[in-house]
Design a protein around this motif. Structure first.
Motif, mmCIF file in Angstrom:
data_model
loop_
_atom_site.group_PDB
_atom_site.id
_atom_site.type_symbol
_atom_site.label_atom_id
_atom_site.label_comp_id
_atom_site.label_asym_id
_atom_site.label_seq_id
_atom_site.Cartn_x
_atom_site.Cartn_y
_atom_site.Cartn_z
ATOM 1 N N CYS A 96 -71.561 -19.717 -89.642
ATOM 2 C CA CYS A 96 -72.721 -19.624 -88.757
ATOM 3 C C CYS A 96 -73.905 -20.372 -89.338
ATOM 4 O O CYS A 96 -74.020 -20.536 -90.550
ATOM 5 C CB CYS A 96 -73.113 -18.169 -88.545
ATOM 6 S SG CYS A 96 -71.977 -17.320 -87.443
ATOM 7 N N ILE A 97 -74.772 -20.804 -88.438
ATOM 8 C CA ILE A 97 -75.979 -21.492 -88.853
ATOM 9 C C ILE A 97 -77.173 -20.623 -88.491
ATOM 10 O O ILE A 97 -77.279 -20.166 -87.352
ATOM 11 C CB ILE A 97 -76.100 -22.853 -88.142
ATOM 12 C CG1 ILE A 97 -74.918 -23.741 -88.499
ATOM 13 C CG2 ILE A 97 -77.412 -23.550 -88.515
ATOM 14 C CD1 ILE A 97 -74.750 -24.922 -87.562
ATOM 15 N N TYR B 54 -68.261 -38.344 -89.656
ATOM 16 C CA TYR B 54 -68.359 -37.492 -88.460
ATOM 17 C C TYR B 54 -69.800 -37.007 -88.261
ATOM 18 O O TYR B 54 -70.355 -37.078 -87.160
ATOM 19 C CB TYR B 54 -67.394 -36.312 -88.626
ATOM 20 C CG TYR B 54 -67.556 -35.192 -87.640
ATOM 21 C CD1 TYR B 54 -67.312 -35.396 -86.277
ATOM 22 C CD2 TYR B 54 -67.934 -33.920 -88.062
ATOM 23 C CE1 TYR B 54 -67.450 -34.351 -85.374
ATOM 24 C CE2 TYR B 54 -68.073 -32.875 -87.163
ATOM 25 C CZ TYR B 54 -67.839 -33.099 -85.819
ATOM 26 O OH TYR B 54 -67.983 -32.068 -84.920
ATOM 27 N N MET C 73 -81.536 -29.038 -86.545
ATOM 28 C CA MET C 73 -81.620 -28.765 -87.984
ATOM 29 C C MET C 73 -82.337 -29.909 -88.699
ATOM 30 O O MET C 73 -83.206 -29.695 -89.540
ATOM 31 C CB MET C 73 -80.209 -28.628 -88.570
ATOM 32 C CG MET C 73 -79.478 -27.397 -88.105
ATOM 33 S SD MET C 73 -77.698 -27.561 -88.352
ATOM 34 C CE MET C 73 -77.578 -27.332 -90.101
ATOM 35 N N TYR D 186 -63.534 -23.370 -88.413
ATOM 36 C CA TYR D 186 -64.673 -24.257 -88.166
ATOM 37 C C TYR D 186 -64.291 -25.293 -87.118
ATOM 38 O O TYR D 186 -63.226 -25.898 -87.206
ATOM 39 C CB TYR D 186 -65.049 -24.992 -89.450
ATOM 40 C CG TYR D 186 -65.593 -24.119 -90.537
ATOM 41 C CD1 TYR D 186 -66.968 -23.968 -90.691
ATOM 42 C CD2 TYR D 186 -64.744 -23.470 -91.426
ATOM 43 C CE1 TYR D 186 -67.478 -23.193 -91.720
ATOM 44 C CE2 TYR D 186 -65.244 -22.690 -92.450
ATOM 45 C CZ TYR D 186 -66.610 -22.552 -92.596
ATOM 46 O OH TYR D 186 -67.113 -21.790 -93.604
ATOM 47 N N THR D 187 -65.155 -25.521 -86.151
ATOM 48 C CA THR D 187 -64.795 -26.464 -85.092
ATOM 49 C C THR D 187 -65.727 -27.673 -85.050
ATOM 50 O O THR D 187 -65.646 -28.487 -84.146
ATOM 51 C CB THR D 187 -64.850 -25.781 -83.719
ATOM 52 O OG1 THR D 187 -66.141 -25.197 -83.577
ATOM 53 C CG2 THR D 187 -63.791 -24.726 -83.586
ATOM 54 N N GLY D 188 -66.619 -27.761 -86.027
ATOM 55 C CA GLY D 188 -67.594 -28.851 -86.004
ATOM 56 C C GLY D 188 -68.871 -28.372 -85.338
ATOM 57 O O GLY D 188 -68.814 -27.643 -84.356
ATOM 58 N N ILE D 189 -70.006 -28.777 -85.869
ATOM 59 C CA ILE D 189 -71.298 -28.313 -85.362
ATOM 60 C C ILE D 189 -71.726 -29.200 -84.195
ATOM 61 O O ILE D 189 -71.553 -30.411 -84.242
ATOM 62 C CB ILE D 189 -72.352 -28.341 -86.494
ATOM 63 C CG1 ILE D 189 -71.870 -27.489 -87.677
ATOM 64 C CG2 ILE D 189 -73.697 -27.851 -86.006
ATOM 65 C CD1 ILE D 189 -72.664 -27.682 -88.942
ATOM 66 N N SER D 190 -72.280 -28.579 -83.162
ATOM 67 C CA SER D 190 -72.669 -29.356 -81.986
ATOM 68 C C SER D 190 -73.771 -30.354 -82.339
ATOM 69 O O SER D 190 -74.564 -30.129 -83.252
ATOM 70 C CB SER D 190 -73.162 -28.436 -80.877
ATOM 71 O OG SER D 190 -74.456 -27.963 -81.201
ATOM 72 N N GLN D 191 -73.803 -31.433 -81.588
ATOM 73 C CA GLN D 191 -74.781 -32.470 -81.890
ATOM 74 C C GLN D 191 -76.209 -31.963 -81.732
ATOM 75 O O GLN D 191 -77.100 -32.314 -82.496
ATOM 76 C CB GLN D 191 -74.551 -33.688 -80.991
ATOM 77 C CG GLN D 191 -75.234 -34.919 -81.544
ATOM 78 C CD GLN D 191 -75.239 -36.091 -80.580
ATOM 79 O OE1 GLN D 191 -74.779 -35.978 -79.445
ATOM 80 N NE2 GLN D 191 -75.775 -37.207 -81.024
ATOM 81 N N GLU E 107 -68.045 -30.017 -93.445
ATOM 82 C CA GLU E 107 -69.348 -30.340 -92.852
ATOM 83 C C GLU E 107 -70.409 -29.322 -93.287
ATOM 84 O O GLU E 107 -71.548 -29.689 -93.602
ATOM 85 C CB GLU E 107 -69.226 -30.362 -91.319
ATOM 86 C CG GLU E 107 -70.522 -30.759 -90.625
ATOM 87 C CD GLU E 107 -70.413 -30.799 -89.104
ATOM 88 O OE1 GLU E 107 -69.623 -30.009 -88.542
ATOM 89 O OE2 GLU E 107 -71.125 -31.599 -88.492
ATOM 90 N N ILE F 38 -77.187 -30.073 -84.782
ATOM 91 C CA ILE F 38 -77.430 -31.019 -85.878
ATOM 92 C C ILE F 38 -78.823 -31.642 -85.739
ATOM 93 O O ILE F 38 -79.598 -31.710 -86.694
ATOM 94 C CB ILE F 38 -76.362 -32.150 -85.858
ATOM 95 C CG1 ILE F 38 -74.973 -31.585 -86.170
ATOM 96 C CG2 ILE F 38 -76.733 -33.285 -86.797
ATOM 97 C CD1 ILE F 38 -74.730 -31.260 -87.608
ATOM 98 N N ARG F 39 -79.151 -32.066 -84.519
ATOM 99 C CA ARG F 39 -80.478 -32.649 -84.257
ATOM 100 C C ARG F 39 -81.584 -31.674 -84.608
ATOM 101 O O ARG F 39 -82.554 -32.012 -85.258
ATOM 102 C CB ARG F 39 -80.620 -32.964 -82.776
ATOM 103 C CG ARG F 39 -80.075 -34.274 -82.352
ATOM 104 C CD ARG F 39 -80.514 -34.506 -80.903
ATOM 105 N NE ARG F 39 -79.573 -35.360 -80.235
ATOM 106 C CZ ARG F 39 -78.927 -35.041 -79.119
ATOM 107 N NH1 ARG F 39 -79.140 -33.877 -78.527
ATOM 108 N NH2 ARG F 39 -78.094 -35.879 -78.583
#
Lengths: 402, 299
Positions: free
Chosen positions: A93-94, B99, A70, A59-64, B137, A67-68
Motif C-alpha cells: 500500500c501507498i 517501467y 507521489m 503487487y500489480t504495479g502502481i497506477s500512473q 517498484e 506515481i504522478r
C-alpha cells in the motif's frame, strides 16, 4: 527478489501515526485523520491508495496517476499548497501523509448556506482568492497544472491559510511526450470545467485552472455553483460525450462564445454543437449576462455598495470577467489575476488569515469512526457514505481515468 | 520542480560531491566485503554500458523515447547508491526502472508487456510473475524517497541550440554525448545544464577533427585550458578561425558556469571513452549472471 525485502529499517505507518478516524474516499482510495506519535507532532491527513484491483494479493504495479501524485507531492513546497510530510510504501500500500487542514471551501460554503444563507464576508473571500491564486501561480511557474480545482480540493487550516490539495490529477505540462489529451480522457469536475475542454480541445493549458478559479470565486459569492450542469455519461463506445448541459449553463449566464473574441473557437472539435444549443432555448438566446448575475448576487447577499473591505464591488466583477473569459489565451493568468485592482482597492494587502475579523466560526471537519483500520485491505466501496459530503448532493464527479 | 532545478529534489538530495559518492561506495564495499571478493565485477562504467545496452534493447522493442531511458538510467544509478548491486537482480531492477520511468515520462507501458519483453531478452533472470516487478517498484520508489522527477540536460541543449545556432550535426553529436554521460557518475555529480554545456562544447570542438579519441581529448583539454586562462571578453588565440568555439568560450568565461566543473565533466567523458575500448559484453554478462545465479536472486 526476496533479498530486496529488507524494508524493516524503513518507517512503518503505525509506528509514527495513530489513526483517529476516516475522512473521505474517492476513486483513488481513502483519507484518514491521524495523530502523530513517537516524535511526530501534530495532526495529519493520510491518503491511502487502494490497490488497482480490489482483493489483489500480489503487487500489480502502481497506477500512473498515483506515481504522478507521489512525484509532485515530494517536489512541491509552498505555503498555499498542502504540504506533504512523507510518503510511506508498506505492505503493498501507498500512504501519503499530508499536513491536516480543518476546513475546505466546500464545507465553508455549505456552512454559509445552512446558516440562513448569510454571505461569506468580503474580506474572507478576498483573502481566500489571493491565497488560492498564489498557490496556483506557484504550481504554474513549476509547470504543474492542477486540472481538478474545485471547492472540495481547496483546504483551509484553522489559522485561515488556504492550501491547494489533491494533486491526483495534476500533471506537468513542460514536456508532454504524448499530448496531454491521451491517457486520461476526462479531467476536472464538470461544473468547473473550462469551455475549451467542453468543446473538445486537445491542447489545453494552465488556463483551465484559472477558469476553475473563476467558478470558485463566483461560488464563494453566490454560495452555489455558478454553472451547475448535469454530466453526460460516457457511452459504451468510450468516446467522450459533448457536455451539452454544462455548456448550456455557461451560455445561459455569459452568452455564446463569439469568434470575434475567441479566434480559435471555430477550430474547436465540438464547435458545431454550439449552434444546436441556441435553437429554441430562450435563456440561451437571451443570456442573463455576467454583469447582471453579479450585481443580483451581491444584492441578494446584501453586500453593501461600499467600502471595498465590505464588498467585492465592481473590481470583483472585473476580476470575475477576466477569469471567465472564453478565450483561454485572453483569460487572466494567475500572475495577472494577483495584480488585479480587486486585490488593491482596499489599500492594504489581503489578510494572510482568511478568517481575520470575520467573526465566523466554522464547524470542525467531521471524522467518522466506522473505519479506523487503515491497514485493512478490504475497502468497502468508494462512496462517501454517511459523510457530510453526501448531504450536499455532490457526489465525486471525477470519472475514472480511461 | 520541473521548471526549477534549483528547488528540485534532484539538487537537494541527489547531487553528491565526489567525496560523498566515494564514501557511500566504500561503506557498501565494507559491508559486503565477502560478496565483493566472491563476485568481482568489471569497472562500474563497463557494467553501466552493459546495462544501458540491455535497457536500450527493451526500449527499442517498445519504441520508447530516449527521455524515458535516460530517466530509467538515473533511477538505476540512484538505487545503487543505496543498495549493493550484488544483493539485487539487476535485470529485474532495470526492467522495473524502465517501467517506472515510462509512467513518469508520460509514455506508460503495461506491466505485463514489460515483464513479457524482459522475459524475451533475459529468460533466465526475470520471473514471469508480474508481482516480482511490482514489488521491485516499491523498493525502487522507497529507496528514492518517491523523488521521481528527473531534470535532464536535453532541455538546456535545446536552448543552447538557438543561442549558438548549432548545426543539426553538432546537436546530434551533443545529444549522443549527453546519452553517454549516463554511463558515468556525472548525473549524480553535476546539474543538467553543466552537462549540456559540456556536451555542446565537446560537440563543437570535436566535429571539425573527427580523429581518434586520444587526439580529440588533447584538443579539448587545450581548449578548456585557454578558457580557464582567458579572462572574460578577450579571446583565446589558440582557436582563431573557429567562431563558434570562440563564442562559446567567451560565453562560458563570462557566465557563472564553473570552468572547473566543465573540465571535470570533460575528463570524465574522455575517460569513459577510453574505458569503453575495453568493453566486453560477454565478460560483463557472465560476471553479472554469476552473482544473480549464485545467490538465487533470479528466484
Amino acid at each position: 527478489m526476496s533479498s530486496l525485502t529488507s524494508g524493516s529499517s524503513r518507517k512503518r505507518i503505525y509506528g509514527c501515526y495513530t489513526v483517529i478516524g476516516f475522512i473521505s474516499s474517492g476513486t483513488y482510495g481513502r483519507v484518514y485523520k491521524a495523530q502523530g506519535k513517537n516524535g511526530q507532532v501534530g495532526q495529519f491527513a493520510i491518503k491511502k491508495f487502494k490497490p488497482d484491483k480490489e482483493g489483489e494479493i500480489g503487487y500489480t504495479g502502481i497506477s500512473q496517476s498515483a506515481i504522478r501524485e507521489m512525484a509532485l507531492c515530494t517536489e512541491l513546497t509552498h505555503p498555499n499548497v498542502v504540504h506533504t510530510v512523507e510518503i510511506i510504501l508498506e505492505d503493498k500500500c501507498i500512504y501519503i501523509v499530508f499536513e491536516y487542514a480543518e476546513h475546505d471551501l466546500l464545507q465553508i460554503v455549505h456552512h454559509h448556506t445552512q446558516s440562513n444563507r448569510h454571505a461569506i464576508p468580503a474580506r474572507t473571500i478576498k483573502s481566500i482568492m489571493y491565497q488560492l491564486l498564489q498557490g496556483l501561480l506557484y504550481l504554474h511557474r513549476n509547470w504543474v497544472m492542477h486540472r481538478d480545482l474545485k471547492p472540495a480540493n481547496i483546504m483551509v487550516t484553522s489559522n485561515g491559510e488556504v492550501k491547494i490539495g489533491d494533486l491526483g490529477l495534476a500533471r506537468l505540462f513542460s514536456k508532454p511526450l504524448n499530448t496531454l489529451f491521451t491517457g486520461d480522457k476526462v479531467v476536472v469536475t464538470i461544473w468547473y470545467r473550462a469551455p475549451e475542454l467542453l468543446l473538445g480541445s486537445r491542447h489545453y493549458t494552465p488556463a483551465v485552472d484559472l477558469w476553475a478559479v473563476g467558478c470558485i470565486f463566483a461560488e464563494l459569492l453566490s454560495l452555489r455553483p455558478i454553472f451547475k450542469g448535469e454530466e453526460a455519461k460516457m457511452d459504451n463506445k468510450k468516446s467522450v460525450p459533448f457536455q451539452r448541459n454544462q455548456m448550456q449553463k455557461i451560455v445561459e449566464i455569459i452568452g455564446l462564445p463569439q469568434k470575434e473574441n475567441w479566434p480559435l473557437l471555430t477550430s474547436m472539435p465540438e464547435y458545431s454543437q454550439l449552434s444546436s444549443l441556441s435553437s429554441g432555448i430562450h435563456r440561451v438566446s437571451t443570456p442573463q449576462g455576467l454583469e447582471k448575475w453579479y450585481w443580483q448576487t451581491l444584492q441578494q447577499f446584501k453586500y453593501p455598495s461600499s467600502p471595498p473591505s465590505m464588498t467585492p464591488g465592481s473590481d470583483g466583477l472585473s476580476l470575475l470577467r477576466g477569469l471567465l473569459d472564453y478565450d483561454p489565451t485572453k483569460r487572466l493568468t494567475a500572475e495577472q489575476a494577483l495584480k488585479h485592482q480587486y486585490f488593491l482597492s482596499d489599500g492594504e494587502k489581503p489578510a494572510e488569515d482568511c478568517f481575520e475579523g470575520s467573526g465566523m466560526e466554522y464547524p470542525l471537519r467531521r471524522v467518522s469512526q466506522e473505519d479506523n483500520d487503515i491497514r485493512s485491505s478490504s475497502l468497502p466501496g468508494t462512496k462517501r457514505s454517511g459523510l457530510p459530503d453526501d448531504s450536499f448532493g455532490r457526489p465525486a464527479k471525477r470519472l475514472k481515468e480511461g | 520542480m520541473a521548471a526549477n532545478y534549483w528547488e528540485s529534489s534532484q539538487r537537494k538530495f541527489w547531487t553528491f560531491s565526489k567525496r560523498d559518492l566515494t564514501d557511500l561506495r566504500r561503506a557498501q564495499e565494507v559491508e559486503n566485503s565477502q560478496l565483493y571478493s566472491q563476485y568481482p565485477l568489471p569497472d562500474r562504467r563497463l557494467t553501466n554500458i552493459y546495462f544501458q545496452m540491455q535497457l536500450t534493447k527493451l526500449a527499442k522493442r517498445m519504441s520508447t523515447r530516449q527521455q524515458a531511458v535516460a530517466t530509467a538510467q538515473v533511477y538505476i544509478r540512484r538505487f545503487y547508491t543505496r543498495r549493493e548491486i550484488r544483493t539485487t537482480n539487476p535485470y529485474l531492477v532495470l526492467s522495473t526502472a524502465f517501467y517506472l520511468a515510462c509512467k513518469m515520462e508520460e509514455c506508460p507501458q503495461h506491466i505485463r508487456i514489460v515483464v513479457g519483453e524482459a522475459r524475451q531478452f533475459w529468460p533466465d533472470a526475470v520471473s514471469s510473475e508480474v508481482s516480482k516487478l511490482g514489488e521491485c517498484e516499491f523498493h525502487l520508489i522507497s529507496e528514492m524517497n518517491s523523488q521521481l522527477i528527473i531534470h535532464h540536460p536535453y532541455r538546456t541543449l535545446t536552448e543552447l541550440q538557438t543561442l549558438f545556432s548549432l548545426t543539426s550535426e553538432e546537436i546530434s553529436l551533443a545529444w549522443s554525448i549527453i546519452n553517454d554521460h549516463y554511463l558515468t557518475d556525472l548525473p549524480l555529480l553535476y546539474p543538467p545544464h553543466i552537462i549540456a554545456i559540456t556536451a555542446v562544447f565537446l560537440a563543437v570542438v570535436l566535429k571539425p577533427t573527427t580523429q581518434t579519441t586520444k587526439a580529440q581529448s588533447h584538443n579539448l583539454q587545450a581548449a578548456l585550458q585557454v578558457a580557464i586562462n582567458t579572462p572574460s571578453g578577450t579571446s583565446g588565440g589558440a582557436l582563431t578561425g573557429q567562431n563558434k568555439v570562440q563564442k562559446l568560450l567567451n560565453w562560458i568565461a563570462e557566465g557563472s558556469v564553473a570552468i572547473e566543473a566543465l573540465v571535470d565533466c570533460t575528463q570524465e567523458l574522455i575517460s569513459l571513452y577510453e574505458v569503453w575500448e575495453s568493453y566486453n559484453e560477454k565478460v560483463c554478462k557472465e560476471q553479472v549472471m554469476r552473482f544473480v545465479k549464485g545467490r538465487g536472486l533470479d528466484k
